[in-house]
Structures are given as C-alpha cells and as structure tokens.
Design an enzyme around this catalytic site. Sequence first.
Site, PDB file in Angstrom:
ATOM      1  N   HIS A   1      16.297 -51.636  24.637  1.00 46.28           N
ATOM      2  CA  HIS A   1      17.339 -50.591  24.109  1.00 46.28           C
ATOM      3  C   HIS A   1      18.581 -50.872  24.747  1.00 46.28           C
ATOM      4  O   HIS A   1      19.526 -50.728  24.052  1.00 46.28           O
ATOM      5  CB  HIS A   1      16.542 -49.423  24.418  1.00 46.28           C
TER       6      HIS A   1
ATOM      7  N   HIS B   1      28.099 -47.409  28.444  1.00 45.69           N
ATOM      8  CA  HIS B   1      26.896 -47.896  29.028  1.00 45.69           C
ATOM      9  C   HIS B   1      27.090 -49.122  29.814  1.00 45.69           C
ATOM     10  O   HIS B   1      26.002 -50.189  29.658  1.00 45.69           O
ATOM     11  CB  HIS B   1      25.899 -47.819  27.813  1.00 45.69           C
TER      12      HIS B   1
END
Length: 621
Positions: A377, A387
Amino acid sequence: MAAPATLARSCCLVLAVAGSPCATASSSGRSSVAEPYYERPAASADLPFCSIPANLQCQTPPCSEQVHIQLGGPGEVVVSFASNVSKRTPPLVRFGLAGHGVPWYASGSSNSFSQLIYWALPQTWNSTMGMPTLTAEEIAAIMTTTSWAKELGGGVKYSSWKNVSAEYVEKNISYPGTFGDYKNPAEQYDSPVLHTVTLKGLQGGETYEYGVADDSRTFQFTMPAAQFPFTFGITADVGQTQVSNVTFQTLKAMQPHTVLLAGDVSYADGYFPRWDSYGRLAEQLGAYIPVMYCPGDHEQFNGEAFVNYRARYPMPSGPSHSSNPLYWSRDIGPAHVISLNSYSGTANGTLQNEWLREDLATRFDRRRTPWLVVMMHVPWYNSNAAHIGEAELMRQDMEWLFYKYGVNVVLAGHTHSYERTSPVYNNRTDPCGPVYLNVGDGGNREGAEAFGFSEIWLPGSGGEVRPEWSIFRQATFGVGQLDLLNETHAKMYWRRHACFNQSANAPPSHENFNAENCTTTGDNSRNATLSEDEVVLVRPSPERCPNQAVLPRGLAAEDLVAAAAAAMATAAVRQGLEEEAQGVCAASCGAGELLNTTACLCLSVADLLAGQGRRLLESLV
C-alpha cells in the site's frame, strides 16, 4: 470518453443494519425496517449508503448480494457473498463450464461479527470530494437514545441516555474521530452473514458459470492461465464515489485476466455499513474478474483493525504458507505476485520479513513465472508531498531483497495520484531495479493529492524539476493496465478518467469527468494536462542484470556466480599438475565471462546461470 453511468438514489434496504440511515428506530429503540425505500435529502455526486441498489433477483427478497471472486490456491477460485440473517442462506455455490449449465455444487463456511461504530469525522459528514456519507443531523439521530433511555426523575437517567444535536456533532467531534457509545445499540454494527466457498479443480483458460445460494443471477469468469499475453488491471484507494464507479466500469471494460488493488478499499472508516455498500458497488467488477487485494491504512485505523477486510476478502495466505492473512503470494498467469502489508512488521526477524525471504527463495521460480510483481500500500518511491517517506523503514528492511531476486514491478497506492518511476534502487536509477507504479488514484472521497499542499510535486534533491527516478506524475484519477506480452516485454498504460476540481466554480462534488481536458486544481506537475501514460517495460537480460536469471530454487544470482567461480578455482587447483605438464591455459576472458581452467574455455555468466552452466558446475564440483 462517454459520460459515466450514475447510480439511482433509491435505498438499498435489504441489508439495513443498526447505525444505518436505511433503518428506522422502532418503539423499542431497536433498528427495524419500516419502508422499502429511503429517500436521502439533497441528492449529490457521492454515493451514500442508501444509493447503491441491492440485489432483488431471487424468489423472495432479501436476496444474496455483494458477490465477488478472488484466486485461492492453484486451480482454485474463492467465491464470497453476503446474505440477510433472516434467510438462513447456506454457503453454497452452483457452477459449471460456460454454456453447459451449472451442474456442480460446492459448499463452504459462513460467519458474521459485530463492531462498535467509529465516527471518523469530519469525512463522514463533510467529505473533501463528493457529498457526505451521513449528514450531521443523521449522525445525531443515531447517537440520540431518548426514545428508549428514560429519565427517572431527580436528575437520574439511564446510563445510556443521550440527546445529541447536529450542532454538537459539528462542533465537538473532529479529526481523528471517536468511537460510538457501547451502551447504544444503534451504534453497534452487526454484519450480514458472510459466505466463503472455494471452487476447486479449475483449468486455466476455461470460462465458468456460477451462481450463489438465494440469488437467481448467474455470473461468468475465466480462470487465469499461465500464458502470454496476460493483462492485469491495477488500481488502489478506490472508495465509493461516482469516480470510484467509473473506475470499476473502466476496469471491467478492460477485460483483464486479474485486477490487483493495492489497498484502501471501501473507505468505510469505522462506519461499517459502508462495507456493504462498497460490496454492492464493486460487484459489477468483482463478480466477473478475480480482484486481489492488499490492506491499506483505511482497513486498519478508525476502529477498523482489519476486521471487515479479513472477513470479506480472503486472500491466499494459506496456500502461500503465510501465517498472516494480510500478506500472501501466488503465481498469477506468467507472474509471481507477492502482496505485502505495510502495517505489519518488516524488520529482520519479523514474521513478514522471514516469510518474504522464504517465498522468494522457494516459491518464486522464473522458469515458470518470468515476471516478479510486488504489491503493497505505502509507496517507497513517491515524489508527492502527501505521505512522503512513510515507508522508509520498510524500504530499508526489504529493498535489498527486491533487488537480489530481481523484482520487476512494484505496485502501491496511499498517495492519491499516479506516478511511474524508472527502474530504481537505493534512491538512484538502476537498470536492474524494479519500476514503481503508484496508482492511488482510484477515486475515493478524500480527493486527489494536490489541494491543500503548497507544492504537491517535489523537485529533485539538487533542485531539478523532479527526482531523477520520477518519469510521469499527475494528481488526478484513472486506472492502470499492465500487459505482460512475453518473457521480456510488458506494456504499461495509465488512462485518466476524471479530475479533482477545487476551483471557485466547481460543482459541490468537486468531480470533473472531462478526462481529455480537465486538470486537478493545484497540480504543479509538467504532466498535469496529459490524459494518459504509455510505456514499454523491458525485463533486462541476465548478462546485464544477473538478478533476472533463471535460478535453481533457493539461490540468488550472486550466489550462483560466486559458486561457479569457486568451483572453477577448485578445478584449476585439482588440474594444476596436468596444466604445468601440458602448458598453462592462457585464455583471456571478457566482461561478463568466467574462465574454466579445466577446459580452458571462457563461459558467459548467462550460460552459467542457465541450465547448461549449472550442469557444468555440477560436473566440476
């Protein structure tokens, strides 16, 4: 591109559960079904829980639904579906070869569970893209217990007594959210009955028909075969908006042999009825084409703890000798696919790390599956500000294994954008490293990763326009198609189907389906206006990259090269006297070759790594 098909906004009453706006409170305070349809106020471009139609095709509704398939062990497909608890539906699937009816039956297992709802606000009632799952008024109504929890007088009340307003919800419940009240039955989620049935003895390339118990519909799928060409559909971070709906439509129209979905599935985020609505939405794809998943953060946090994910999407962990259902591997067509969990331990000595080493050494065989694909992921290589760096420790723990065994393609999501890298290893371009494809652009309600960041796409470390390994990047929505053409060549397509619009004149949903001309607000990439990415991926030759060689199980390329060199040196010693008597071998070998002093021949590393070299090596030692 044609306008996306939208979904009717009638309520999916059939599996109404506690905590759902499809259910109304009875005089006893328990959840009960009062009307066959529920009309949401203010239709929107989002897909609320009640807007996704339920299956009504059976003798007596409520009918089984949420049908989907995934690959099990060799020759196996696992069928999953849901049924209403009132029907006592058996875990039964009828199936057969397409065109020959469904004469065979398979049975499986059933389970259900309960969870305390987690109110992940404000995304529940004030989502970034689309419109909210529930309004603040609807959430307040679920939280309020005054219809059954009594005030006894003198300031004494039932411990469950609560009177909640929409204003309270908006002002007092904020990120990251809060658990519901365990004393309020309306905030407990009871799942439908979830059935899992394994079909065995299936032949690659054959098309099968099947149907599930208490459902008059019949579906078809083709069992993936180990042959070229082979097509993977790829996506991640899908959710259940109108963009998500188009993602499923586009993937189905692609007619891939298998779809790989790299985590962040339903975006239920603790409001667990959304797993049921996702199952209905995804059925248009998942009932016909095997979809293989890995978990993401939205399957873990907000009270999720992987419970719904594990119950609904069983992956082949058992056949791949993984003790944890959150990571697995399988040969799929001509590729060995490894699915890792970004939220399990990755350091040396952890179960996932040890399992990965074993899988690469003993279950990956390039003679059978020339392509090695890994899915996880959280991306290791990502030049988007969102992120960035979250998986750095995982990269440090495992990247050397990817390189040692010659991983060809790595799929990831998490960042809501698309990005393709060059072959890369240890933060540098490297022809022997894998290509990374970040495909977190499936269309979830959080929107594309551009709005809210001052500079969404980051430059290179030396001030370059982008890092040296970043080739194509765009903060928008689309799907990927990976065609494995033969043992050495593949073709990767990415096609945009929507953009994220945060401009002043944007529609309330912030979605723009003008795929050819739209751009996402705030996207500062030089690829922002391009509607597709297309590239041929070439698996390098063993002469250039020994990690691409066909190896005996349990060995990596450098192991065999070192063993061959040692064996030849030993042979030279054994033959020393003969060589002195007959004249020393004076052959001079070139790059990529090793000298066999016994035969006075130069052998290429590629030959040594192939069967002929192994036989010679065995004869020498």
